[in-house]
Enzyme design. Sequence first.
Site, PDB file in Angstrom:
ATOM      1  NE  ARG A 102     -10.559 -29.103  52.636  1.00 13.65           N
ATOM      2  CZ  ARG A 102     -11.719 -28.884  52.013  1.00 13.65           C
ATOM      3  NH1 ARG A 102     -12.214 -27.656  51.962  1.00 13.65           N
ATOM      4  NH2 ARG A 102     -12.380 -29.865  51.455  1.00 13.65           N
ATOM      5  CG  HIS A 129     -11.266 -33.145  47.323  1.00 15.29           C
ATOM      6  ND1 HIS A 129     -11.345 -33.685  48.603  1.00 15.29           N
ATOM      7  CD2 HIS A 129     -12.257 -32.211  47.253  1.00 15.29           C
ATOM      8  CE1 HIS A 129     -12.333 -33.090  49.259  1.00 15.29           C
ATOM      9  NE2 HIS A 129     -12.901 -32.204  48.466  1.00 15.29           N
ATOM     10  CD  GLN A 132     -16.476 -33.853  46.255  1.00 22.05           C
ATOM     11  OE1 GLN A 132     -16.429 -33.194  47.270  1.00 22.05           O
ATOM     12  NE2 GLN A 132     -17.623 -34.280  45.742  1.00 22.05           N
ATOM     13  CG  ASP A 222     -13.676 -27.688  41.567  1.00 28.83           C
ATOM     14  OD1 ASP A 222     -14.380 -26.987  42.333  1.00 28.83           O
ATOM     15  OD2 ASP A 222     -12.527 -28.082  41.873  1.00 28.83           O
ATOM     16  CB  CYS A 262     -16.613 -31.053  44.379  1.00 27.47           C
ATOM     17  SG  CYS A 262     -15.736 -29.606  43.757  1.00 27.47           S
ATOM     18  NE  ARG A 290     -16.680 -35.480  50.596  1.00 21.28           N
ATOM     19  CZ  ARG A 290     -15.846 -34.456  50.785  1.00 21.28           C
ATOM     20  NH1 ARG A 290     -15.987 -33.347  50.103  1.00 21.28           N
ATOM     21  NH2 ARG A 290     -14.828 -34.569  51.634  1.00 21.28           N
TER      22      ARG A 290
HETATM   23  N1   CP Z   1     -16.524 -30.391  48.273  1.00 26.30           N
HETATM   24  C1   CP Z   1     -15.854 -29.978  49.355  1.00 26.30           C
HETATM   25  O1   CP Z   1     -14.781 -30.496  49.681  1.00 26.30           O
HETATM   26  O2   CP Z   1     -16.454 -28.968  50.036  1.00 26.30           O
HETATM   27  P1   CP Z   1     -15.816 -28.158  51.257  1.00 26.30           P
HETATM   28  O3   CP Z   1     -14.661 -27.354  50.678  1.00 26.30           O
HETATM   29  O4   CP Z   1     -16.918 -27.290  51.769  1.00 26.30           O
HETATM   30  O5   CP Z   1     -15.329 -29.137  52.278  1.00 26.30           O
HETATM   31  N1  NVA Z   2     -10.692 -27.272  43.582  1.00 19.05           N
HETATM   32  C1  NVA Z   2     -11.371 -26.729  44.724  1.00 19.05           C
HETATM   33  C2  NVA Z   2     -12.215 -27.773  45.387  1.00 19.05           C
HETATM   34  C3  NVA Z   2     -13.031 -27.312  46.557  1.00 19.05           C
HETATM   35  C4  NVA Z   2     -13.791 -28.429  47.215  1.00 19.05           C
HETATM   36  C5  NVA Z   2     -10.346 -26.154  45.686  1.00 19.05           C
HETATM   37  O1  NVA Z   2      -9.297 -26.781  45.867  1.00 19.05           O
HETATM   38  O2  NVA Z   2     -10.581 -25.080  46.238  1.00 19.05           O
END
Ligand code: CP
Ligand code: NVA
Length: 303
Positions: A102, A129, A132, A222, A262, A290
């Site tokens: 990440r 992502h 997701q 989101d 998400c 997920r």
């Molecule tokens: N939707 C998602 O990626 O959640 P987290 O940021 O908690 O991993």
């Molecule tokens: N767009 C958001 C998604 C979180 C799962 C972010 O990047 O923080």
Amino acid sequence: MKHLTSLFDLTTVEVREILNLAKELKDAWSHGHREPLCRGLVLTQIFEKPSLRTRVSFEAAMMQLGGSAIFMSAREAGLEGREHHGDVARVVGGYSDVIVLRTFAQSLIETFVESSGKPVINGLSDDFHPCQALTDVLTIEEHFGDSEGRTLAYIGDGNNVAKSLLLVCAHLGMRFTIAAPEGFQLDEEFLKQVKHRFPNAEFTQFTSPQEAVSSADVIYTDVWASMGQEEEKEQRAAIFQNYQVNSDLLAEANADAVFMHCLPARRGLEVSEEIMDNPRSIVFPQAENRMHLAKGLFAWMLR
Ligand code: CP
Ligand code: NVA
């Protein structure tokens, strides 16, 4: 070797293979079967940003498939200046069978693809992502029985999640609409790549949420400020104030339309309290999926 850095990496056949494996494994799991497809394998996850769903679902998926999982923050892994990123990737690759990252920059994921020697999965970057969006179509197909020809309306920032949703819709023949304020729509360079790769993709950008959701099967939103944009939170809350998904907006969509997010959600900002807990909200089955998608992805990549 297979990687998942974005949904541009996959063919539509591969998207379908991953979804089918996820469905099969979920079905087996719901009947009490946990086939150890990943027995003895090690997943390493390195995250530059917080996570609940991504971290835990990948970890649970690997454990249910008989493998084990290691987690490190980017700081612990030495990615914040302790060591050359390519060297970290190479060392981690030596210990791991699959790596989930990440990141802020997409380029860090590319470095791991180049240097780790192991399959690499994007568990969210500033740009994409993919896990997701794959989960989201799994959830849509579970709910409606199909996805082709359906319309997903995304209300909010043209961010990593929005881009991945457009790509998965383009793969599967779903119509994608987005409503975002000027300056927060999908970037032109990305749209050019989408049109080049998927000449038949159906997508429309609106500024009006009402227009975007008319004839939508799914209304998706989101956060307005993504991780890394915390300082813009208040400014964005003002810009996006007419983009909340609430019962008035849901009333403009198809009668059987569902709400997806998400998560994490900011109740009272991008989504009203009543919609999160509405019977038409499928955000919690979506979150659980997920894990099922992660299992499908491991099965596709590693066996
Ligand atoms: N939707 C998602 O990626 O959640 P987290 O940021 O908690 O991993
Ligand atoms: N767009 C958001 C998604 C979180 C799962 C972010 O990047 O923080």
